[in-house]
Motif scaffolding. Structure first.
Motif, PDB file in Angstrom:
ATOM      1  N   PRO A  28     -14.319   6.752   3.328  1.00 11.85           N
ATOM      2  CA  PRO A  28     -15.328   7.080   2.316  1.00 11.85           C
ATOM      3  C   PRO A  28     -16.442   6.051   2.291  1.00 11.85           C
ATOM      4  CG  PRO A  28     -13.131   7.421   1.443  1.00 11.85           C
ATOM      5  CD  PRO A  28     -12.962   6.784   2.793  1.00 11.85           C
ATOM      6  N   CYS A  29     -17.657   6.535   2.207  1.00 10.61           N
ATOM      7  CA  CYS A  29     -18.883   5.753   2.086  1.00 10.61           C
ATOM      8  C   CYS A  29     -19.411   5.228   3.408  1.00 10.61           C
ATOM      9  CB  CYS A  29     -18.730   4.565   1.109  1.00 10.61           C
ATOM     10  SG  CYS A  29     -18.252   5.051  -0.543  1.00 10.61           S
ATOM     11  N   LEU A  30     -18.671   5.298   4.509  1.00  6.48           N
ATOM     12  CA  LEU A  30     -19.199   4.803   5.775  1.00  6.48           C
ATOM     13  C   LEU A  30     -20.302   5.731   6.244  1.00  6.48           C
ATOM     14  CD1 LEU A  30     -16.158   3.630   7.926  1.00  6.48           C
ATOM     15  CD2 LEU A  30     -17.591   2.350   6.378  1.00  6.48           C
ATOM     16  N   ILE A  31     -21.455   5.168   6.639  1.00 11.81           N
ATOM     17  CA  ILE A  31     -22.542   6.016   7.091  1.00 11.81           C
ATOM     18  C   ILE A  31     -22.976   5.704   8.511  1.00 11.81           C
ATOM     19  CG2 ILE A  31     -23.422   6.336   4.762  1.00 11.81           C
ATOM     20  CD1 ILE A  31     -25.633   4.338   5.457  1.00 11.81           C
ATOM     21  N   LEU A  32     -22.441   4.653   9.098  1.00 14.65           N
ATOM     22  CA  LEU A  32     -22.863   4.329  10.457  1.00 14.65           C
ATOM     23  C   LEU A  32     -21.827   3.513  11.168  1.00 14.65           C
ATOM     24  CD1 LEU A  32     -25.147   4.310  12.599  1.00 14.65           C
ATOM     25  CD2 LEU A  32     -25.962   2.200  11.563  1.00 14.65           C
ATOM     26  N   GLU A  43     -29.601  -2.988  -1.906  1.00 14.67           N
ATOM     27  CA  GLU A  43     -29.804  -2.924  -0.468  1.00 14.67           C
ATOM     28  C   GLU A  43     -28.596  -2.289   0.222  1.00 14.67           C
ATOM     29  OE1 GLU A  43     -32.446  -6.084   1.641  1.00 14.67           O
ATOM     30  OE2 GLU A  43     -30.923  -7.157   0.485  1.00 14.67           O
ATOM     31  N   THR A  44     -28.816  -1.767   1.417  1.00 15.00           N
ATOM     32  CA  THR A  44     -27.715  -1.291   2.248  1.00 15.00           C
ATOM     33  C   THR A  44     -26.846  -2.475   2.644  1.00 15.00           C
ATOM     34  OG1 THR A  44     -29.072   0.508   3.120  1.00 15.00           O
ATOM     35  CG2 THR A  44     -27.121  -0.105   4.385  1.00 15.00           C
ATOM     36  N   MET A  45     -25.534  -2.328   2.516  1.00 20.15           N
ATOM     37  CA  MET A  45     -24.614  -3.411   2.859  1.00 20.15           C
ATOM     38  C   MET A  45     -24.407  -3.491   4.370  1.00 20.15           C
ATOM     39  SD  MET A  45     -21.692  -3.090  -0.093  1.00 20.15           S
ATOM     40  CE  MET A  45     -22.118  -3.318  -1.817  1.00 20.15           C
ATOM     41  N   GLN A  46     -24.295  -4.712   4.869  1.00 21.24           N
ATOM     42  CA  GLN A  46     -23.964  -4.956   6.266  1.00 21.24           C
ATOM     43  C   GLN A  46     -22.532  -5.491   6.312  1.00 21.24           C
ATOM     44  OE1 GLN A  46     -26.320  -4.163   8.595  1.00 21.24           O
ATOM     45  NE2 GLN A  46     -27.708  -3.616   6.907  1.00 21.24           N
ATOM     46  N   VAL A  47     -21.628  -4.714   6.896  1.00 26.27           N
ATOM     47  CA  VAL A  47     -20.209  -5.059   6.896  1.00 26.27           C
ATOM     48  C   VAL A  47     -19.776  -5.441   8.309  1.00 26.27           C
ATOM     49  CG1 VAL A  47     -17.899  -4.308   6.224  1.00 26.27           C
ATOM     50  CG2 VAL A  47     -19.905  -3.352   5.064  1.00 26.27           C
ATOM     51  N   MET A  48     -19.092  -6.567   8.439  1.00 27.64           N
ATOM     52  CA  MET A  48     -18.659  -7.081   9.737  1.00 27.64           C
ATOM     53  C   MET A  48     -17.135  -7.053   9.850  1.00 27.64           C
ATOM     54  SD  MET A  48     -19.400  -8.700  12.663  1.00 27.64           S
ATOM     55  CE  MET A  48     -20.955  -9.618  12.533  1.00 27.64           C
ATOM     56  N   TYR A  49     -16.642  -6.473  10.948  1.00 30.89           N
ATOM     57  CA  TYR A  49     -15.226  -6.521  11.305  1.00 30.89           C
ATOM     58  C   TYR A  49     -15.072  -7.314  12.591  1.00 30.89           C
ATOM     59  CZ  TYR A  49     -13.959  -2.994   7.835  1.00 30.89           C
ATOM     60  OH  TYR A  49     -13.731  -2.316   6.651  1.00 30.89           O
ATOM     61  N   ARG A  50     -13.948  -8.041  12.721  1.00 31.88           N
ATOM     62  CA  ARG A  50     -13.681  -8.831  13.920  1.00 31.88           C
ATOM     63  C   ARG A  50     -12.292  -8.510  14.475  1.00 31.88           C
ATOM     64  NH1 ARG A  50     -17.547 -12.889  14.485  1.00 31.88           N
ATOM     65  NH2 ARG A  50     -18.684 -13.408  12.555  1.00 31.88           N
ATOM     66  N   SER A  51     -12.148  -8.790  15.779  1.00 32.27           N
ATOM     67  CA  SER A  51     -10.875  -8.563  16.461  1.00 32.27           C
ATOM     68  C   SER A  51     -10.569  -9.740  17.386  1.00 32.27           C
ATOM     69  CB  SER A  51     -10.936  -7.277  17.284  1.00 32.27           C
ATOM     70  OG  SER A  51      -9.806  -7.166  18.134  1.00 32.27           O
ATOM     71  N   THR A  52      -9.319 -10.224  17.319  1.00 32.95           N
ATOM     72  CA  THR A  52      -8.880 -11.281  18.240  1.00 32.95           C
ATOM     73  C   THR A  52      -8.288 -10.684  19.509  1.00 32.95           C
ATOM     74  OG1 THR A  52      -6.720 -11.345  17.138  1.00 32.95           O
ATOM     75  CG2 THR A  52      -8.402 -12.893  16.349  1.00 32.95           C
ATOM     76  N   GLN A 105     -20.289  -4.099  13.541  1.00 30.61           N
ATOM     77  CA  GLN A 105     -21.034  -4.069  12.292  1.00 30.61           C
ATOM     78  C   GLN A 105     -21.267  -2.623  11.882  1.00 30.61           C
ATOM     79  OE1 GLN A 105     -24.535  -6.473  13.322  1.00 30.61           O
ATOM     80  NE2 GLN A 105     -23.879  -7.947  11.775  1.00 30.61           N
ATOM     81  N   LEU A 106     -21.222  -2.382  10.606  1.00 31.50           N
ATOM     82  CA  LEU A 106     -21.567  -1.063  10.103  1.00 31.50           C
ATOM     83  C   LEU A 106     -22.398  -1.209   8.837  1.00 31.50           C
ATOM     84  CD1 LEU A 106     -19.615  -0.210   7.434  1.00 31.50           C
ATOM     85  CD2 LEU A 106     -17.900  -0.275   9.237  1.00 31.50           C
ATOM     86  N   GLU A 107     -23.176  -0.201   8.557  1.00 29.49           N
ATOM     87  CA  GLU A 107     -23.988  -0.172   7.350  1.00 29.49           C
ATOM     88  C   GLU A 107     -23.318   0.740   6.324  1.00 29.49           C
ATOM     89  OE1 GLU A 107     -27.916   0.967   8.377  1.00 29.49           O
ATOM     90  OE2 GLU A 107     -28.422  -1.010   9.220  1.00 29.49           O
ATOM     91  N   LEU A 108     -23.386   0.310   5.088  1.00 22.37           N
ATOM     92  CA  LEU A 108     -22.697   1.027   4.021  1.00 22.37           C
ATOM     93  C   LEU A 108     -23.591   1.059   2.792  1.00 22.37           C
ATOM     94  CD1 LEU A 108     -19.968   2.305   3.221  1.00 22.37           C
ATOM     95  CD2 LEU A 108     -19.192   0.034   2.573  1.00 22.37           C
TER      96      LEU A 108
END
Length: 268
Positions: A19-23, A58-67, A88-91
């Motif tokens: 939910p809410c993910l747009i990109l 503002e549109t949120m900038q969300v960062m995910y990382r992977s080891t 990165q995704l925008e929300l």
């Protein structure tokens, strides 16, 4: 049946959206083995922004990382080293009914073969209509927040404050109208506060982040940059009380703004 690359990516994004993910921005293109795939029962962090009337979220900038899904980068000397993978995704935060609260929920476990984990989020507020300060005025900067949920740095801001548990942020801001004369002249309005452009937090255990910007709209700061770049030419700041300073600062004196406001509000 065959699909074009764009159609295939769209189907993958639709299948794994939360939910809410747009990109989605996938590393190396849209590859299924590197896609985010948050489990249905993933724990979430709720980010809430209280938006004053003259501003917008503002549109949120969300960062995910992977080891697990890493890549090779190079340092300043050209030497290779391994970095964690990232996405990165925008929300876009969603307004809660008719209130002034805007909210987004971030899955902590990003899932997928890469076992993505939430790293940080960048969000904030801006002027909805900068032209209220003049016909050609555009929005500048300020009013931003970066919250880090792991031990990695954000590309937007360093960490100034470390908190244990949930995070509540209430900060004062002042309208700052700046006229730049070097190059092509331009006018901009920014939100100036204690944290310059971004407030930076580390909140490893937070499950709720609340941001309430308080804008003191009656105390407008004006500044004008030098027309010629040379030693001794500084930006001139005109504070709400009429005082003028050109002492080499590139950013307003937040404590002076606070003192001017408090002094004015204490008068009978």
């Amino acid at each position: 049946m065959s699909f074009s690359h764009t159609e295939w990516c769209t189907r993958v994004i639709s299948r794994f959206a939360i939910p809410c993910l747009i990109l989605f921005l996938c590393l190396g293109g849209c590859k299924q083995d590197q896609s985010l795939d948050p489990p249905a029962d993933s724990e979430q962090i709720t980010v809430t922004v209280k938006v004053p009337e003259e501003l917008e979220a503002e549109t949120m900038q969300v960062m995910y990382r992977s080891t697990l899904c890493t890549f090779i980068n190079h340092d300043a000397n050209g030497e290779p080293y391994t970095r964690d993978g990232y996405q990165q995704l925008e929300l876009q935060p969603v307004r809660q009914g008719t209130t002034d609260l805007y909210q987004a929920k971030l899955a902590i476990d990003g899932g997928g073969a890469c076992k993505w984990r939430l790293s940080n989020v960048t969000f904030g507020v801006v002027y909805a209509y900068p032209t209220r300060f003049g016909e050609n005025v555009r929005y500048g900067a300020g009013g931003g927040v970066v919250v880090v949920f792991d031990h990695n740095n954000s590309s937007h801001s360093g960490v100034t404050w470390v908190v244990d548990g949930d995070l509540t942020i209430r900060e004062s801001y002042y309208p700052w109208v700046h006229e730049s004369l070097l190059g092509r002249p331009k006018l901009s309005v920014s939100l100036t506060g204690e944290g310059k452009i971004y407030l930076g937090y580390k909140a490893l255990n937070a499950r709720s982040v609340y941001f309430e910007p308080v804008v003191h709209s009656d105390f407008v700061l004006y500044s004008k940059g030098p027309a010629v770049k040379k030693d001794g030419n500084f930006t001139s700041f005109t504070y709400p009380d009429g005082s003028v300073f050109a002492d080499g600062r590139w950013h307003p004196n937040f404590r002076k703004l606070e003192a001017i406001r408090l002094a004015a509000q204490s008068k009978p």
